[in-house]
Design an enzyme around this catalytic site. Sequence first.
Site, PDB file in Angstrom:
ATOM      1  N   ARG A 175      12.963  -9.218   3.648  1.00  0.00           N
ATOM      2  CA  ARG A 175      12.209  -8.929   2.435  1.00  0.00           C
ATOM      3  C   ARG A 175      12.368  -7.466   2.100  1.00  0.00           C
ATOM      4  O   ARG A 175      12.385  -6.607   2.996  1.00  0.00           O
ATOM      5  CB  ARG A 175      10.725  -9.250   2.645  1.00  0.00           C
ATOM      6  N   TYR A 206      -3.338  -9.048   4.598  1.00  0.00           N
ATOM      7  CA  TYR A 206      -3.684 -10.084   5.566  1.00  0.00           C
ATOM      8  C   TYR A 206      -5.141 -10.540   5.553  1.00  0.00           C
ATOM      9  O   TYR A 206      -5.454 -11.597   6.096  1.00  0.00           O
ATOM     10  CB  TYR A 206      -3.336  -9.599   6.981  1.00  0.00           C
ATOM     11  N   GLU A 231       1.210  -4.726  15.253  1.00  0.00           N
ATOM     12  CA  GLU A 231       1.231  -5.921  14.413  1.00  0.00           C
ATOM     13  C   GLU A 231       1.104  -7.213  15.226  1.00  0.00           C
ATOM     14  O   GLU A 231       1.429  -8.293  14.730  1.00  0.00           O
ATOM     15  CB  GLU A 231       2.517  -5.944  13.586  1.00  0.00           C
ATOM     16  N   GLY A 242       6.422 -11.362   7.577  1.00  0.00           N
ATOM     17  CA  GLY A 242       5.322 -12.220   7.980  1.00  0.00           C
ATOM     18  C   GLY A 242       5.532 -13.662   7.560  1.00  0.00           C
ATOM     19  O   GLY A 242       6.179 -13.961   6.555  1.00  0.00           O
ATOM     20  N   GLU A 255      10.744  -0.126   1.146  1.00  0.00           N
ATOM     21  CA  GLU A 255      11.109  -0.417   2.529  1.00  0.00           C
ATOM     22  C   GLU A 255      11.682  -1.816   2.636  1.00  0.00           C
ATOM     23  O   GLU A 255      11.625  -2.611   1.691  1.00  0.00           O
ATOM     24  CB  GLU A 255       9.927  -0.264   3.482  1.00  0.00           C
ATOM     25  N   ASP A 280      10.855  -4.377  -0.464  1.00  0.00           N
ATOM     26  CA  ASP A 280       9.697  -4.021  -1.287  1.00  0.00           C
ATOM     27  C   ASP A 280      10.045  -2.915  -2.270  1.00  0.00           C
ATOM     28  O   ASP A 280      10.786  -1.976  -1.932  1.00  0.00           O
ATOM     29  CB  ASP A 280       8.543  -3.559  -0.395  1.00  0.00           C
ATOM     30  N   ASN A 334      11.997  -5.281   5.348  1.00  0.00           N
ATOM     31  CA  ASN A 334      11.392  -5.993   6.472  1.00  0.00           C
ATOM     32  C   ASN A 334      12.417  -6.986   7.003  1.00  0.00           C
ATOM     33  O   ASN A 334      12.821  -7.901   6.278  1.00  0.00           O
ATOM     34  CB  ASN A 334      10.134  -6.738   6.030  1.00  0.00           C
ATOM     35  N   SER A 344       3.695  -3.378   8.207  1.00  0.00           N
ATOM     36  CA  SER A 344       2.401  -3.905   7.749  1.00  0.00           C
ATOM     37  C   SER A 344       1.459  -2.824   7.242  1.00  0.00           C
ATOM     38  O   SER A 344       0.246  -2.970   7.301  1.00  0.00           O
ATOM     39  CB  SER A 344       1.713  -4.712   8.867  1.00  0.00           C
TER      40      SER A 344
END
Length: 313
Positions: free
Chosen positions: A257, A218, A20, A278, A272, A259, A274, A152
């Site tokens: 974060r 992205y 990443e 990002g 998952e 998800d 984070n 990612s």
Amino acid sequence: MIPADKFGRVLVLYGGWSSERSVSLNSGATVIDALTRAGVAVTALDVQRDFLPELMAQHAAQPFDRAFIVLHGQGGEDGQIQAVLELLGIPYTGTDRTGSAIGMDKLACKRIWRGEGLPTPPWAIVRTLAEAQAALPALGLPVMLKPVAEGSSVGVSKVNTAAELAAAFAAAFAHGGRVLMERYIRGAEYTVSILGERALPVIRLSTPHEFYDFDAKYLANDTQYHIPCGLDADAEAAMQRTALAAFAAIGGRGWGRVDFMRDESGQDWLIEVNTVPGMTDHSLVPMAARAVGLSIEALCLAILASTVGEGQP
């Protein structure tokens, strides 16, 4: 709000050597620019594998007061950089070394969430294609294959037919040797950003891709981000509560974060977490922050403020 000049000398760590890296370079540029505009004294360090002597020399010459970690993936989001900063006595943003290691490990997360009674899809851990083939009947099709410790969506595939399993297994296996097979949840994708003790507005994601993969995150211009997310107030609040509980369960702190997939019956499933999300122009945490009136500068200052506390500079 803490005045920008009270943060002292701030080290922004970005780049790294994980898969990443390119995302982290973009995230780092965003954070460096935002903090600089806000009046923070920033020193940026593009982290390479041999970064430690440089970091120690800079810190010895003029100590850093705190660090803003915006390293994604292995080496930056898995507890390694957090342990280094703790040894050097530098307060840092985000989750501590133990929570970071857990957050990066999808298997550890899912075990903790299941132990806490939080909903996450059934799974199997496989190390060979034969094991993957043997696990398939219980999980059913479609099924998701993922490296255990990547972010990612690197190495992630959705398998719709048994004939696709071998290629998907190889793609995931290339990133660490342990592969998570997870029952695919049919429904919509959502994400909840966390800032301190607060869950920001839920974002619903829609993409013409099979799932919210690296390109959709992205590169693509056809990914859609829905704020408001379309859920009624009670359903959104319930998802936010689950996100906060899931984040706390793995030891998350500061910002992050979580998800979700929401199935056709309205059940929310944890996918998952984070711990260093990002911060690019496509990223979800800045997007959720804007929805509650926080500029990128205000967001970065709020994240940095989490390093100021009892016993810390």
